[in-house]
Design an enzyme around this catalytic site. Structure first.
Site, mmCIF file in Angstrom:
data_model
loop_
_atom_site.group_PDB
_atom_site.id
_atom_site.type_symbol
_atom_site.label_atom_id
_atom_site.label_comp_id
_atom_site.label_asym_id
_atom_site.label_seq_id
_atom_site.Cartn_x
_atom_site.Cartn_y
_atom_site.Cartn_z
ATOM 1 C CE1 TYR A 14 10.706 3.041 3.239
ATOM 2 C CE2 TYR A 14 9.613 3.081 5.365
ATOM 3 C CZ TYR A 14 10.434 2.459 4.462
ATOM 4 O OH TYR A 14 10.996 1.254 4.765
ATOM 5 C CG HIS A 19 6.551 3.154 -3.322
ATOM 6 N ND1 HIS A 19 5.867 2.949 -4.500
ATOM 7 C CD2 HIS A 19 6.706 1.919 -2.784
ATOM 8 C CE1 HIS A 19 5.633 1.658 -4.658
ATOM 9 N NE2 HIS A 19 6.137 1.011 -3.631
ATOM 10 C CG PHE A 64 5.464 -0.936 5.367
ATOM 11 C CD1 PHE A 64 6.399 0.055 5.098
ATOM 12 C CD2 PHE A 64 5.313 -1.369 6.670
ATOM 13 C CE1 PHE A 64 7.177 0.588 6.110
ATOM 14 C CE2 PHE A 64 6.080 -0.840 7.692
ATOM 15 C CZ PHE A 64 7.019 0.145 7.404
ATOM 16 C CG ASN A 66 4.625 -4.464 -1.192
ATOM 17 O OD1 ASN A 66 4.556 -3.495 -1.939
ATOM 18 N ND2 ASN A 66 5.704 -5.215 -1.103
ATOM 19 C CG ASN A 112 3.978 -5.499 -5.321
ATOM 20 O OD1 ASN A 112 3.481 -6.256 -6.145
ATOM 21 N ND2 ASN A 112 5.275 -5.464 -5.075
#
Length: 186
Positions: A14, A19, A64, A66, A112
């Site tokens: 990631y 994000h 993560f 969320n 989120n």
């Protein structure tokens, strides 16, 4: 103690994705001052440093996105950090690439990670730096879009917004947040 939390997803997979701009701001601050994220506890990598007049914690949750609240709440409790001393940095689909917006409080806006933090801390009253990532202009899903790296054509604008967000974070260490908002929300 003031606490700056950059949101993102852990793992090499990631790195540099849309994000993860919150992580990118924390990385920028770490690099500028040659600090190190030398603690790993409460589902977060973090450090506590002494600036000229303020203790400062920099945090990258290792949950993560969320589940960001799973890391934020235990840190707040353990270190007795008041909500007014927390600044969350995160990506925003509703801002164009290269733009940042600072806010004193607000809802989750569909994000989120912010939703999780609101649920865990029981309040919407925390400071934020929103970094624009734009919206997909194709049939690409939001999930796929936020998990992609930025295209080369956007790299300069993204890095400018990361640097500007880092500047705003540094300013908040020394100035009241409304002053920082006036300076950086232009």
């Amino acid at each position: 103690m003031k606490c700056i939390i950059g949101l993102g997803n852990p793992g090499k997979k990631y790195d540099r994705t849309r994000h993860n701009v919150g992580f990118m701001v924390i990385d920028e601050l770490i690099q500028r001052h040659q600090w190190k994220l030398d603690k790993s506890k409460f589902k977060a990598d973090y450090t506590i440093v002494q600036t000229e007049n303020e203790k400062l914690m920099l945090v990258k949750p290792q949950t993560f996105m969320n589940l960001s609240g799973d890391a934020v709440r235990p840190l707040m409790d353990y270190y007795h950090i008041h909500l007014e001393n927390i600044l969350i940095i995160f990506d925003d689909l509703d801002l164009p690439i290269g733009k940042i917006r600072l806010r004193q409080k607000g809802g989750h806006g569909g994000h989120n990670g912010i939703r999780s933090i609101i649920e865990h801390v029981g309040s919407k009253d925390f400071k934020r730096v929103r970094i624009g990532i734009g919206r997909p202009d194709s049939s690409l899903s939001i999930i796929d879009y936020v998990l992609q790296t930025f295209p080369k054509r956007d790299t300069e604008e993204v890095m400018n917004s990361v640097n500007k967000a880092a500047d705003a974070c540094e300013a908040w260490v020394h100035k009241p947040f409304p002053e920082v908002m006036n300076e950086y929300n232009q």
